[in-house]
Design an enzyme around this catalytic site. Structure first.
Site, short mmCIF file in Angstrom:
data_model
loop_
_atom_site.label_atom_id
_atom_site.label_comp_id
_atom_site.label_asym_id
_atom_site.label_seq_id
_atom_site.Cartn_x
_atom_site.Cartn_y
_atom_site.Cartn_z
N ARG A 49 1.24 -0.03 -3.35
CA ARG A 49 2.39 0.88 -3.39
C ARG A 49 2.48 1.56 -4.76
NH1 ARG A 49 7.31 -2.16 -1.41
NH2 ARG A 49 6.26 -1.96 0.59
N ALA A 78 -17.09 6.82 -2.40
CA ALA A 78 -16.19 7.87 -1.89
C ALA A 78 -16.28 9.12 -2.76
CB ALA A 78 -14.75 7.34 -1.88
N ASP A 111 -2.72 -6.71 -4.98
CA ASP A 111 -2.71 -5.42 -5.70
C ASP A 111 -3.32 -5.46 -7.10
OD1 ASP A 111 -1.50 -4.27 -3.53
OD2 ASP A 111 0.50 -4.15 -4.43
N ASP A 135 -1.92 -6.02 -9.76
CA ASP A 135 -1.06 -5.22 -10.65
C ASP A 135 -0.18 -6.09 -11.55
OD1 ASP A 135 0.51 -6.17 -8.60
OD2 ASP A 135 1.66 -4.32 -8.36
N ARG A 181 -2.75 -31.55 -5.07
CA ARG A 181 -3.71 -32.63 -5.33
C ARG A 181 -3.80 -32.97 -6.81
NH1 ARG A 181 -8.16 -32.22 -0.42
NH2 ARG A 181 -6.58 -32.74 1.16
O1 F6P Z 1 1.43 -7.50 -1.55
C1 F6P Z 1 1.33 -6.24 -2.09
C2 F6P Z 1 1.58 -5.24 -1.01
O2 F6P Z 1 0.64 -5.46 -0.01
C3 F6P Z 1 1.54 -3.81 -1.48
O3 F6P Z 1 0.25 -3.29 -1.59
C4 F6P Z 1 2.36 -3.15 -0.43
O4 F6P Z 1 2.93 -1.98 -0.90
C5 F6P Z 1 3.40 -4.16 -0.13
O5 F6P Z 1 2.85 -5.41 -0.44
C6 F6P Z 1 3.86 -4.14 1.29
O6 F6P Z 1 4.76 -5.15 1.48
P1 F6P Z 1 5.57 -5.41 2.81
O7 F6P Z 1 5.09 -6.73 3.30
O8 F6P Z 1 7.00 -5.48 2.35
O9 F6P Z 1 5.32 -4.28 3.74
#
Ligand code: F6P
Ligand code: ADP
Length: 326
Positions: free
Chosen positions: A175, A190, A131, A133, A29
């Site tokens: 991951r 936790a 993530d 990250d 848009r």
């Molecule tokens: O998008 C990030 C993520 O969800 C990670 O946390 C995870 O390790 C990975 O993707 C899993 O990806 P896939 O779809 O390849 O299982």
């Protein structure tokens, strides 16, 4: 010399994230509002190589802001790491009249975009991953939704864990990044979080804490385990054998990556999508939009993908204080 911006392509790549649709909508848009053409590319770089390219207009992005996933689909494409393939991709973009590309994804996707810049395409990245990250940014699309989804699920597990006086290991996504685990650790109260960035494999320390808590009368013990640590089920068996306390593992899995985006994800993704177009028009290329210190800014891909991101030490320290570490 950088190309003039006339036609923008947009794709999503890598793992999907709730809020990606809001970013796509905003790119489309804003581009139209600025008098540009805009084309969607399905299935990330794989779809680009297969020329899955189509014209988008104002209505192409109607009724999507509230949906999880990505209407453009997403994919991983290993062959895109090769120069010859990148050259072919740039040729395909030129053939379709696309001079500029908005890539919504994580830092792997940014490396692909950086490669296309070297082939003469104007590129800009929008951070999309649950993530959190990505270096240089405090916000990535999807983290807020994913962490809220995980938090709600963990509250539920906690209820039954308390009733049965069990120990629960709950595995969340990430991951190689412990943000979801750490935030849930704080938000769910936790007892332990196991983060890829910090975990030292000292299971005995966890076992000692479980026994200590039980002796002090705690009814449950919640351990949030990031996916990158893994082995939740076997860890549960070992903990049960060592402590004599019933222990169960729950893996939350892909439920964290889907679902209705939160307000924050819709709003930030919309702003980033609009800014991506505005920044391209202002001459920014080969960079990613980052959100830092309350501001959105363009940071060169090179800086984003070559730096590393750690979890904030103060958040981890505060988690430890609140969860009774001494
Ligand atoms: O998008 C990030 C993520 O969800 C990670 O946390 C995870 O390790 C990975 O993707 C899993 O990806 P896939 O779809 O390849 O299982
Ligand atoms: P994310 O973008 O979420 O980090 P990936 O790391 O899986 O996800 O990367 C997504 C896609 O980006 C890959 O499947 C590949 O097509 C492309 N990509 C990743 N790394 C590179 C690289 N070094 N060069 C070119 N393209 C890359």
């Amino acid at each position: 010399m950088a190309n003039e911006v006339k036609t923008i392509g947009v794709l999503t790549s890598g793992g999907d994230a709730p809020g990606m649709n809001a970013a796509i909508r905003a790119v489309v848009r804003t581009a139209i509002a600025k008098g540009l053409e805009v084309k969607g590319i399905r299935r990330g770089y794989a779809g680009l190589l297969n020329e899955e390219i189509f014209d988008m207009d104002y209505r192409s992005v109607s009724d999507i802001i509230q949906r999880g996933g990505t209407i453009l689909y997403t994919a991983r494409c290993e062959e895109f790491k090769h120069l010859k393939v990148q050259e072919r991709a740039a040729e395909i973009l030129r053939k379709h009249g696309i001079d500029s590309l908005v890539v919504i994804g994580g830092d792997g996707s940014y490396r692909g975009a950086e490669a296309l810049t070297r082939q003469g395409i104007n590129t800009i990245g929008i951070p999309g991953t649950i993530d959190l990250d990505i270096n240089c940014t405090d916000y990535t699309i999807g983290f807020d939704t994913a962490v809220n989804t995980a938090m709600e699920a963990i509250d539920r597990v906690r209820d039954t864990s308390t009733s049965h006086e069990r120990c629960s290991i709950i595995e969340v996504m990430g991951r190689s990044a412990g943000y979801i685990a750490l935030w849930c650790g704080l938000a769910n109260g936790a007892e332990d979080v196991l983060l890829p960035e910090r975990y030292d494999n000292n299971e005995q320390e966890i076992i000692n804490r479980i026994i200590d808590h039980r002796n002090k009368g705690k009814a449950h013990h919640i351990i949030i385990n990031a996916e990158g640590i893994g082995h939740s089920a076997s860890m549960a068996k070992r903990i049960e054998a060592s402590t004599g306390i019933e222990t169960r593992a729950t893996i939350l899995g892909y439920m964290q990556r889907g679902g209705t985006p939160t307000c924050k994800d819709r709003v930030y993704a919309s702003i980033m999508g609009a800014k991506a177009v505005e920044l391209l028009l202002a001459g920014e290329r080969n960079c990613a939009i980052c959100y830092r210190d309350g501001k959105y800014e363009a940071v060169p891909f090179e800086k984003v993908v070559n730096g590393s991101k750690d979890i904030p030490e103060d958040q981890y320290r505060i988690f430890q204080i609140l969860s009774g570490y001494r």
